[in-house]
Design a protein around this motif. Structure first.
Motif: not given
Length: 286
Positions: A32-38, A66-68, A91-100
């Protein structure tokens, strides 16, 4: 582990190159990935023209989120988003490698919450929380299944309680003191790389025994953060490790306040033992 990227600046800065490199890491962080900004300090036509309708928080919200639940490199939305000029100061962005938690939108970062004053908070997290005693009841309140969302809900409750003790005062000093004490508490036995935005300040924390979060100063009033230095060899010398075991606050690209260091350092060796031996990891050391 997941990867984080964030911007804090006095005026919008172009972040396309950083985001494209950052999201390219999703070949290995595919959950998954996501991004947020003001909205008030970001200039881009992408959301209105090309992206699917974002998650809304009301017409008055200053937050775009926005997240997918797909790998960013496979996402048409991410590709079209990065095809536009992105100038942002928050701005904040994230790419996910799940642990739970499952691979669903509700478990993707960033996470969003409001406090009792209506202030909008966002959070991205890299790490894992083994000691969740303080967060135990939040699994009934969260929309998803992640320790990261539980951490945000806990921090919002802490801020709200501090505000009520201060007769509704949610000034910066109140927020910072409440956050720094709470984050120190949940750092015990936990790997806690956090970037939090409250609409005015960006708060940064890392507590690993090796460097896992970095910053690069773009100018006197612009700074970026990343779990992996970006920009290739040309920019590598300009990235510095974020100081560990303390909460740090920035506003308009400038350092505002740093808490006293706490003593909860997470050792990566313990993480390896937990992965190998599960709940019996402590017996290996005895």
């Amino acid at each position: 582990m997941c990867e984080l990227f964030a911007v804090n600046a006095a005026r919008p800065v172009r972040v396309n190159a950083y985001l494209e490199e950052f999201f390219s890491h999703s070949h290995k962080r595919k959950d998954g990935w996501g991004i947020t900004w003001r909205k008030s300090c970001t200039n881009t036509a992408a959301p209105a023209q090309t992206l699917p309708k974002p998650e809304g928080h009301g017409d008055d919200s200053d937050v775009y989120l926005y997240r997918e639940p797909v790998a960013a490199w496979t996402s048409m939305a991410m590709g079209e988003f990065c095809a536009h000029a992105i100038d942002s100061c928050r701005l904040e962005a994230h790419i996910r490698l799940s642990t739970c938690g499952n691979t669903v939108r509700e478990n993707c970062h960033p996470f969003y919450a409001t406090d009792i004053s209506g202030r909008e908070w966002t959070l991205i997290h890299n790490g894992i929380l083994f000691n969740e005693e303080l967060l135990a009841t939040y699994d009934r309140k969260e929309a998803g299944q992640t320790d990261s969302e539980r951490a945000l809900l806990f921090l919002i409750d802490v801020v709200n309680e501090a505000a009520m003790r201060s007769v509704g005062d949610l000034g910066f000093d109140t927020r910072f003191q409440a956050l720094s004490e709470a984050i120190a508490q949940i750092s015990n036995l936990n790997r806690l790389n956090l970037i939090i935005d409250d609409g005015e300040y960006t708060y940064v924390h890392t507590n690993t025994n090796v460097d896992t979060l970095y910053f690069r100063r773009l100018s006197a009033d612009a700074i970026v953060f990343s779990t992996t230095p970006l920009g290739g060899e040309a920019e590598a010398p300009q990235w510095r490790p974020v100081p560990k075991n303390r909460l740090i606050a920035y506003k308009e690209g400038r350092l505002v306040r740093t808490s006293a260091p706490h003593g909860y350092v997470f050792c990566e060796t313990i993480l390896d033992l937990r992965r190998k031996f599960g709940d019996d990891w402590a017996k290996v050391l005895s």
